[in-house]
Write an enzyme that holds these catalytic residues in place. Structure first.
Site, PDB file in Angstrom:
ATOM      1  N   GLY A 213      46.122  42.851  52.122  1.00 34.16           N
ATOM      2  CA  GLY A 213      44.713  42.473  52.101  1.00 34.16           C
ATOM      3  C   GLY A 213      44.496  41.241  51.268  1.00 34.16           C
ATOM      4  N   LYS A 217      49.401  43.035  48.338  1.00 37.14           N
ATOM      5  CA  LYS A 217      50.132  43.886  49.270  1.00 37.14           C
ATOM      6  C   LYS A 217      50.370  45.257  48.645  1.00 37.14           C
ATOM      7  CE  LYS A 217      52.606  40.030  51.451  1.00 37.14           C
ATOM      8  NZ  LYS A 217      53.923  39.451  51.793  1.00 37.14           N
ATOM      9  N   ASP A 330      32.258  49.235  46.269  1.00 36.56           N
ATOM     10  CA  ASP A 330      32.963  48.857  47.505  1.00 36.56           C
ATOM     11  C   ASP A 330      33.420  50.094  48.266  1.00 36.56           C
ATOM     12  OD1 ASP A 330      33.850  47.050  49.369  1.00 36.56           O
ATOM     13  OD2 ASP A 330      35.769  46.679  48.394  1.00 36.56           O
TER      14      ASP A 330
END
Length: 543
Positions: A213, A217, A330
């Protein structure tokens, strides 16, 4: 570290005071020009990979050198490997299950992003930007206003000229002398280059890449001391991601100290260390994220019994965060991991056509054997009393008060949970958009008209999104882009999405409505949501 040399003015004779020097300079503006002649420097050469040398002074007065790397776009996400398919189960579904209709292709977030890119050239009242690829962390680039990050307290920065790295590949390593000259552990974006059987910190042997992302990693590895398999999150060698990872370590250590038995299902940190300028976080090896399971299950909705189990666990985890003055900021299916990937397959009848246009009468549906989950990714978590950025949360799960710049706190997590629960029920994201005005218009279509008091606050903060009805009450502007109008019109109300045809749906709909409330002061808290009658309602096993 190289330093830039500047020509300094000659020292003043003792008989001249500073004020006399200033008066003489004012009288003859050419005095400084003839006395202080600086050497012209050539324009620095442009490189593909560059960094800035920074001198950082902390609150104790200690000076240290750091490297600032130019950021790069986020890479694509790599899904983890599938678990073996178990034998098919012959049991069928009950009448309460409503399978998806395949009359048209399922509109996922990726499809919404592609559509937004296709209409980027059309006219609109609000300037749109090309949507980015799917992200694991918050990204304010999809908003009309940029967010400026403030430096850490007590830090002062002095940036010098830019230069390439000695190895020409990526971020410098902490111990370059101990590595071979041709060794390159980073790519040009600052990601760690993962190779099978690589030894990390003389203890962990890598097996495979699990995911990638914006942050870095995640790899599967074997702990050579315990012979157990673990997951290692390797952060990019870029200062802002390193700083965020240190905050994540701080949060995870706090949660682990206050919940050593992990009854609240937040992922625990086994250890962390700095390896070749990459912060590495070691945790237990779990299954795939919930979003990947939905994707591999053709975005078929979860059984209602599983949704109730997910909802109870998620609300409990977030309530634990809030009790410790933490806001996750998030929450999304990508940040919810299954403990195990095991599932069985059942055949369910459907009506309609597949995305390719073929008539389909049945489909295979994966049913999880276990609904145990873990909440992950605390890199964006923030303590309630600390600095809050203007924009947080991934777009599809962002609360209206964040979009309108009204400030945010614990209720923004509750709104994200409401979006997630609806996604579990339908299989696809509730708000599939990449633009603020369209997002707010979709909210009004799904949740009902914005309350007057909240609309007035929003109109004062973001007047570009509102107009005046009759010169008095603010009203949300109408989207003018044809594709946006079509997308907003296609949105259904919560009553249409979750039809109240039985007591289970009635209670579930009531909970979702209270979570998806415009005004954060009237939104139900996660602790109150745990006491909702929905969780005392018996949900039978549908498969």
């Amino acid at each position: 570290m190289q330093t830039a040399v500047y020509a300094m003015p000659p020292p003043l004779p003792s008989q001249f005071s500073q004020s006399a020097f200033n008066r003489s300079l004012n009288g003859n503006p050419n005095t400084l020009r003839t006395t202080l002649t600086t050497r012209k420097r050539k324009r620095p050469q442009q490189y593909t990979v560059s960094y800035s040398e920074v001198q950082e002074v902390d609150s104790t007065g200690k000076v240290r050198d750091v490297i600032v790397i130019e950021d790069t776009p986020p890479p694509s996400t790599i899904s983890s490997a599938n678990s073996p398919i178990s034998p098919a189960d012959s049991r069928m579904f009950t009448a309460s299950y409503q399978p998806p209709v395949y009359a048209a292709p399922i509109r996922t977030r990726a499809r919404a992003a592609a559509e937004a890119k296709g209409v980027a050239g059309t006219s609109s009242t609000v300037q749109t930007q090309t949507p980015l690829s799917k992200k694991r962390r918050r990204d304010p680039a999809d908003d009309t206003g940029a967010v400026t990050k403030r430096p850490a307290h007590g830090m002062q920065y002095a940036v010098s000229a830019k230069k390439p790295y000695a190895n020409g590949r990526g971020a410098p390593r902490q111990n370059q002398a101990a590595l071979p000259k041709d060794a390159a552990c980073d790519d040009k974006e600052g990601h760690y280059i993962v190779a099978p059987n690589d030894i990390i910190k003389a203890r962990y042997r890598t097996i495979r890449l699990l995911g990638q992302g914006t942050f870095g990693k995640v790899v599967e590895a074997v702990d050579l001391q315990t012979q157990q398999r673990v997951a290692i999150k390797i952060i990019r060698a870029i200062p802002k991601y390193r700083d965020a990872s240190k905050m994540e370590v701080r949060v995870m250590q706090t949660l682990q100290q206050r919940d050593p038995r992990n009854t609240h299902k937040c992922i625990h940190l086994l250890s962390w260390f700095d390896h070749r300028n990459h912060i590495c976080l070691v945790s237990e090896l779990l299954g795939m994220c919930v979003y990947d399971f939905l994707k591999e299950n053709e975005f078929a909705p979860f059984p209602r019994q599983h949704i109730q189990s997910f909802a109870r666990q998620l609300l409990g985890s977030v309530a634990f965060l809030h009790d410790n003055h933490l806001i996750h900021t998030d929450l999304k299916p990508e940040n919810i991991l299954l403990v195990k990937n095991d599932y069985r397959t059942v055949q369910v009848p459907v009506s309609g056509k597949t995305p390719s246009g073929r008539t389909r009468t049945s489909m295979k549906k994966r049913i999880l054997e276990s609904t145990d989950i873990r909440l992950i990714d605390f890199g964006s978590a923030i303590f309630a009393e600390e600095y809050h950025a203007n924009v947080v949360s991934t777009r599809h799960y962002r609360a209206p008060e964040i979009i309108l710049g009204l400030g945010w706190s614990y209720p923004c997590d509750a709104f994200s949970l409401g979006c997630i629960l609806v996604e579990f029920y339908t299989g696809v994201a509730l708000f599939q958009t990449h633009e603020n005005l369209e997002h707010l218009a979709m909210m009004e279509k799904v949740m009902g008209k914005m309350p007057e008091r909240f609309a007035e606050q929003g109109a004062r903060s973001k007047p570009e999104f509102f107009t005046k009805e009759g010169g008095k009450l603010p009203s949300l502007l109408r989207v003018t882009d044809p594709q946006s109008r079509k997308d907003v019109k296609a949105c259904r109300s919560l009553e249409q999405i979750i039809p109240p045809n039985d007591s289970i749906n009635c209670q579930f709909l009531d909970l979702v409505k209270k979570l998806l409330t415009f005004d954060p002061t009237e939104r139900i808290s996660v602790k109150e949501a745990l006491k909702h009658r929905y969780f005392s309602t018996h949900v039978p096993n549908e498969f």
